[in-house]
Design a protein around this motif. Structure first.
Motif, PDB file in Angstrom:
ATOM      1  N   HIS A 172       0.873  -1.364  -0.011  1.00  0.00           N
ATOM      2  CA  HIS A 172       0.034   0.014  -0.004  1.00  0.00           C
ATOM      3  C   HIS A 172       0.877   1.170  -0.177  1.00  0.00           C
ATOM      4  O   HIS A 172       0.318   2.244  -0.536  1.00  0.00           O
ATOM      5  CB  HIS A 172      -1.067  -0.101   0.983  1.00  0.00           C
ATOM      6  N   ILE A 173       2.039   1.162   0.680  1.00  0.00           N
ATOM      7  CA  ILE A 173       2.737   2.378   0.668  1.00  0.00           C
ATOM      8  C   ILE A 173       3.533   2.879  -0.401  1.00  0.00           C
ATOM      9  O   ILE A 173       4.434   3.613  -0.364  1.00  0.00           O
ATOM     10  CB  ILE A 173       3.419   2.533   2.432  1.00  0.00           C
ATOM     11  N   CYS A 174       3.978   1.747  -1.228  1.00  0.00           N
ATOM     12  CA  CYS A 174       4.817   1.942  -2.253  1.00  0.00           C
ATOM     13  C   CYS A 174       4.363   1.361  -3.434  1.00  0.00           C
ATOM     14  O   CYS A 174       3.776   0.369  -3.527  1.00  0.00           O
ATOM     15  CB  CYS A 174       6.111   1.294  -1.701  1.00  0.00           C
ATOM     16  N   ARG A 175       4.693   1.897  -4.718  1.00  0.00           N
ATOM     17  CA  ARG A 175       4.640   1.118  -5.869  1.00  0.00           C
ATOM     18  C   ARG A 175       5.728   0.318  -6.425  1.00  0.00           C
ATOM     19  O   ARG A 175       6.771   0.529  -6.026  1.00  0.00           O
ATOM     20  CB  ARG A 175       4.533   2.304  -7.026  1.00  0.00           C
ATOM     21  N   PHE A 176       5.390  -0.667  -6.876  1.00  0.00           N
ATOM     22  CA  PHE A 176       6.296  -1.704  -7.276  1.00  0.00           C
ATOM     23  C   PHE A 176       6.533  -1.985  -8.731  1.00  0.00           C
ATOM     24  O   PHE A 176       5.490  -1.546  -9.437  1.00  0.00           O
ATOM     25  CB  PHE A 176       6.067  -3.328  -6.745  1.00  0.00           C
TER      26      PHE A 176
END
Ligand code: ATP
Ligand code: MG
Length: 210
Positions: A134-138
């Motif tokens: 949720h806190i980071c784009r991959f």
């Protein structure tokens, strides 16, 4: 207005975590391709201090893995190496690292995390996967050995299950792994052109993987 436009500009930074034992051209090629395609301001390589998935295995001293990452990235002005995980004596969980970096970079930075296909397929075994996704784009890069229909399915599942933002990117497939490089050194086989020349010499000079 100069100050205004500066503060408005979103910086785009990607993090590339790994054991980097040693760093090789597979890592470097995916990082550079993603940097260009996403117009990133920088890519930060973060060697793990104590990698959670490799606790039972022999891992080279972090000072060597850090030094090799530095040597491998000096020729790219957009690449940096961070000691954030190796300076922490706890197990290196990506969730902790991302939270620390979010504190440092605040709101005007868009953070991405780069992985290979094997790592994204394994991500549900990572600490606090729900929050992490949720806190980071991959951004997941293709990796030889993992067939694309399998990886596509897995990524679709993750996107649905966690409402995660996971991008997929095709890179020129390099079937290089640190495991193979270590084996080659152990059995006196050449590692020329699999790693930067400086890393090759560093390995020999320090007697790594013998
Ligand atoms: P090891 O064999 O020791 O696991 P490795 O080559 O997999 O080493 P890691 O440090 O484990 O390297 O990987 C760091 C990240 O780089 C992971 O997300 C991994 O998926 C990715 N990666 C490593 N090699 C490649 C490659 N050849 N192509 C695409 N991604 C890669
Ligand atoms: Mg690996």
């Amino acid at each position: 207005s100069e100050i205004y436009s500066k503060s408005e500009k979103m910086e785009k930074i990607a993090i590339m975590g790994g054991t980097f034992d040693p760093i090789h051209h597979g890592h470097l090629v995916i990082a550079e391709q993603i940097r260009c395609e996403y117009s990133l301001d920088k890519v930060i390589f973060i060697p793990a201090g104590i990698p959670p998935h490799k606790t039972g295995l022999q891992v080279s001293d972090s000072k060597h893995r850090y030094a090799m990452a530095l040597l491998a990235t000096v020729t790219n002005p957009y690449f940096e190496v961070s000691k954030i995980e190796i300076e922490d004596e706890n197990i290196s969980y990506t969730i902790h690292t991302i939270k620390k970096l979010k504190q440092i970079y605040k709101e005007n930075t868009e953070l991405f995390f780069i992985t290979g296909a094997d790592a994204i397929c394994d991500i549900e075994s990572w600490k606090d996967v729900d929050e992490l996704l949720h806190i980071c784009r991959f951004i997941a890069a293709t990796r030889p050995g993992l067939e694309s229909p399998f990886v596509d399915e897995k990524i679709k599942d993750l996107q649905k299950k966690y409402q995660a933002e996971i991008h997929q990117i095709d890179v020129p497939a390099l079937a290089i792994s640190s495991t193979d490089i270590r084996r080659r050194v152990t059995s006196n086989q050449s590692i020329k052109y699999l790693v930067p020349e400086s890393v090759e010499y560093y390995i020999y000079k320090n007697g790594l993987y013998r």
